[in-house]
Design an enzyme around this catalytic site. Sequence first.
Site, mmCIF file in Angstrom:
data_model
loop_
_atom_site.group_PDB
_atom_site.id
_atom_site.type_symbol
_atom_site.label_atom_id
_atom_site.label_comp_id
_atom_site.label_asym_id
_atom_site.label_seq_id
_atom_site.Cartn_x
_atom_site.Cartn_y
_atom_site.Cartn_z
ATOM 1 N N HIS A 14 91.101 23.927 -29.221
ATOM 2 C CA HIS A 14 90.891 22.505 -28.940
ATOM 3 C C HIS A 14 90.152 22.352 -27.622
ATOM 4 O O HIS A 14 89.875 23.330 -26.926
ATOM 5 C CB HIS A 14 92.230 21.733 -28.937
ATOM 6 N N CYS A 23 90.527 22.234 -19.148
ATOM 7 C CA CYS A 23 90.877 21.878 -20.534
ATOM 8 C C CYS A 23 89.768 21.087 -21.240
ATOM 9 O O CYS A 23 89.864 20.828 -22.445
ATOM 10 C CB CYS A 23 92.178 21.096 -20.582
ATOM 11 N N HIS A 27 88.861 26.013 -25.910
ATOM 12 C CA HIS A 27 89.749 27.152 -25.679
ATOM 13 C C HIS A 27 90.856 27.136 -26.744
ATOM 14 O O HIS A 27 90.979 26.173 -27.491
ATOM 15 C CB HIS A 27 90.351 27.107 -24.270
ATOM 16 N N HIS A 29 95.060 28.198 -28.087
ATOM 17 C CA HIS A 29 96.455 28.429 -27.719
ATOM 18 C C HIS A 29 97.168 29.094 -28.892
ATOM 19 O O HIS A 29 96.811 28.879 -30.049
ATOM 20 C CB HIS A 29 97.195 27.118 -27.441
ATOM 21 N N HIS A 71 94.146 28.533 -37.070
ATOM 22 C CA HIS A 71 92.748 28.967 -37.005
ATOM 23 C C HIS A 71 91.776 27.830 -37.284
ATOM 24 O O HIS A 71 90.726 28.027 -37.909
ATOM 25 C CB HIS A 71 92.491 30.178 -37.914
ATOM 26 N N GLU A 131 102.561 24.457 -25.851
ATOM 27 C CA GLU A 131 101.131 24.756 -25.759
ATOM 28 C C GLU A 131 100.942 26.098 -25.058
ATOM 29 O O GLU A 131 99.996 26.833 -25.327
ATOM 30 C CB GLU A 131 100.432 23.637 -24.987
HETATM 31 ZN ZN LIG Z 1 94.612 23.523 -24.206
#
Ligand SMILES: [Zn+2]
Length: 147
Positions: A14, A23, A27, A29, A71, A131
């Site tokens: 995201h 952010c 990237h 998580h 994914h 997260e």
């Molecule tokens: Zn993030």
Amino acid sequence: MFILKSEIQFDTAHYLSGYTGKCANLHGHRYRVIAKVASDTLHTDGQLRGMVEDFGTIKQALREIEKLFDHKLLIENNEEGHDVAQQLTEGPTDFDLFMVPYRPTAEEMSRHIYQLLKEMSIRVCEVEVFETPTNSCSYSEGSACSK
Ligand SMILES: [Zn+2]
């Protein structure tokens, strides 16, 4: 009060649009999602005797959530998001995008997953989305887990 907890994990990418800081960049998580189902009483007969709910039923619903998010690249469904999605899908690589009607924060995801579980008839009282291993958000409506 009995509280069941069931967990799934998935890998999702995201970025936060309109955000100043790291952010804002694309990237990923390893998300952990913990769903809680609460009840004051247990079933008294049949297949579910002595249970709040069958863990298998909760896990099946969580697997549906996993399929939605795993994914995928979460993109906020707005004008900027549409531009990004267009650029990503015009090229030779067919990226698997998941357009969501919110900025994809842990807060919004916990509410979204809570609502999806409710729609699947899971008597969820709280959803917690991690997260990172040390940052999470819990969403519940009212004080459903501790009434
Ligand atoms: Zn993030």
